[in-house]
Design an enzyme around this catalytic site. Structure first.
Site, PDB file in Angstrom:
ATOM      1  N   CYS A 189       0.864  -1.189   0.000  1.00 14.46           N
ATOM      2  CA  CYS A 189       0.000   0.000   0.000  1.00 14.46           C
ATOM      3  C   CYS A 189       0.897   1.233   0.000  1.00 14.46           C
ATOM      4  CB  CYS A 189      -0.920  -0.003   1.216  1.00 14.46           C
ATOM      5  SG  CYS A 189      -2.028   1.433   1.240  1.00 14.46           S
ATOM      6  N   GLN A 223      -5.619  11.748  14.005  1.00 13.53           N
ATOM      7  CA  GLN A 223      -5.450  12.173  12.617  1.00 13.53           C
ATOM      8  C   GLN A 223      -4.622  11.126  11.871  1.00 13.53           C
ATOM      9  OE1 GLN A 223      -6.973  14.661  11.244  1.00 13.53           O
ATOM     10  NE2 GLN A 223      -7.621  15.906  12.994  1.00 13.53           N
ATOM     11  N   ASP A 248     -13.174  21.341  15.813  1.00 13.94           N
ATOM     12  CA  ASP A 248     -12.830  20.301  14.830  1.00 13.94           C
ATOM     13  C   ASP A 248     -13.872  19.191  14.917  1.00 13.94           C
ATOM     14  OD1 ASP A 248     -11.636  18.531  13.093  1.00 13.94           O
ATOM     15  OD2 ASP A 248      -9.992  17.995  14.431  1.00 13.94           O
ATOM     16  N   CYS A 263     -13.230  17.945   7.943  1.00 17.03           N
ATOM     17  CA  CYS A 263     -12.970  16.916   6.939  1.00 17.03           C
ATOM     18  C   CYS A 263     -14.104  16.872   5.918  1.00 17.03           C
ATOM     19  CB  CYS A 263     -12.791  15.548   7.599  1.00 17.03           C
ATOM     20  SG  CYS A 263     -14.234  14.998   8.544  1.00 17.03           S
TER      21      CYS A 263
END
Length: 413
Positions: A145, A250, A345, A371
């Site tokens: 990945c 995060q 946030d 986000c």
């Protein structure tokens, strides 16, 4: 088969061709390309690229095209990052908001420290780890990945052995939420069938044994610790914080640093700061190097970890933290009295109730971290209507080669 001219990339990452019958979406295509495909219900299938874009680059993942994780890996960095910036502009425009939008902050490959690996039983009976296929529930086995921290990738074979024990029940569809921490791998497993009694004692024993062989720091099942060889730890500013089992973090340290840097710079000069939806203290501790901080989050475990982390750092201003559901019981102007700056946030759904309360405070600076550009724009409109100006927005490409965009917005009265 129809020949199509791709005009743009839509918000979900598909190329879009305009036809007399309406828009046609074509996966893995780019603006300016001519392609041929079988059009079914507004989607092109069996796509052949007749004329590639000069912005097309060779994908670096062996699973590209099948794995649903990297829908934009074939796009050159410059136009790809500009597309993300444009998605932020479009979201703001829907709320009639204009502001300065910085160039998108890029993050390099090989830096993702947190992955959600799905586990299934392969045809040969072994446990297989991977990601969902494009537009399908089928699992694509992943052995490499390019976005992930190499230390996570090297652990895939051992993690598959851990996953094997959680496939005990045929209806189980386990997901291993794997995080690389300062003390090693933290693994929290969800999706295990519970109606039939949950994981048996034998399966738990096998899972723990496999986790020890894999040198996993901690193994948990939906937040319940099964094994802890070491406490998973992370650094937030000057503090060392014990990450709660299943807790939020995060995904990319470089993206986190970019967002924290902008938040701290925006609140400098404030005598008191509020950090709402603070988690375990991602922004709280860096903010506390500038001013005293009031922190709040719905997670009891996150707040407990934050409070314990206070004892590990020196040179910070005072921090007070409260476990509180900010959707059902948002912090009011009275609660935020004296706060000259507010950082918030929230999750993808945004925080419309909390934003309305922030708007009613006397804070001169508000920093919104998000986000989801759509819900950010909705919340931003509330602040703007209350007399704030959205000074600037910085998009952050935390989820490399995906359609997701993180951002930091700075508001001033």
């Amino acid at each position: 088969m129809e020949t199509l001219r791709i005009e743009r990339v839509g918000g979900q990452g598909d190329g879009v061709a305009q036809t007399p019958a309406g828009p046609v979406f074509a996966s893995l295509t780019l603006p300016g390309e001519t392609v041929r495909g079988r059009v079914i219900d507004g989607r092109a299938e069996e796509i052949e690229i007749l004329s590639p874009s000069p912005d097309r680059v060779a994908p670096v993942s062996p699973q590209y095209g099948d794995c649903g994780g990297c829908s934009l890996q074939h796009w050159a960095s410059g136009p790809y990052l500009e597309w993300k910036r444009e998605q932020v502009r479009l979201a703001l425009a829907r709320e009639r908001i204009e502001t300065e939008i910085d160039p998108t902050v890029a993050t390099p490959p090989g830096t993702r420290r947190r992955l959600a690996l799905h586990a299934r039983r392969g045809a040969d009976g072994r446990a297989v780890l991977g990601f969902k296929a494009r537009r399908s529930w089928r699992l694509v086995e992943v052995r490499e990945c390019p976005i992930a921290d190499p230390r996570l990738v090297r652990a895939f074979p051992a993690l598959a052995q851990v996953a094997d024990a959680f496939l005990e029940h045929p209806k189980s569809a386990p997901t291993l939420h794997v995080t690389w921490t300062l003390t090693g791998l933290d693994v929290d497993v969800t999706g295990v069938e519970r109606r039939s009694g949950g994981l048996s004692a034998d399966a738990r024993t096998r899972a723990v044994a496999a986790a020890r062989r894999a040198d996993v720091a901690r193994l948990s099942l939906a937040g319940e610790t099964l094994m802890a060889a070491r406490q998973p730890q992370v650094m937030f500013g000057p503090a060392t914080v014990a990450l709660p089992a299943g807790g939020f973090l995060q995904a990319v340290p470089e993206a986190e640093a970019a967002m924290v840097e902008r938040a701290v710079a925006a609140v400098k000069g404030a005598k008191k700061v509020a950090d709402l939806f603070c988690g375990a203290g991602t922004f709280t501790f860096p903010l506390a190097t500038v001013a005293p901080v009031i922190a709040a989050d719905a997670s009891d475990a996150g707040i407990a970890a934050l409070k314990a982390g206070v004892k590990t750092a020196k040179g910070m201003k005072a921090i007070s933290a409260e476990a509180r559901d900010l959707f059902r019981r948002p912090m009011t102007p009275f609660d935020l009295k004296g706060c000259e700056a507010v950082v918030f946030d929230p999750p993808r759904a945004g925080a419309i109730e909390q934003t309305a309360q922030i708007a009613a405070t006397r804070a001169g600076v508000v920093v919104g971290v998000s986000c989801n550009p759509q819900t950010f724009a909705r919340d931003a409109r509330v602040l703007i209507d209350a007399g704030f100006r959205l000074e600037r927005v910085t998009p952050v490409d935390q989820f490399l080669w995906s359609t997701h965009v993180e951002l930091v917005g700075v508001f001033r009265r």
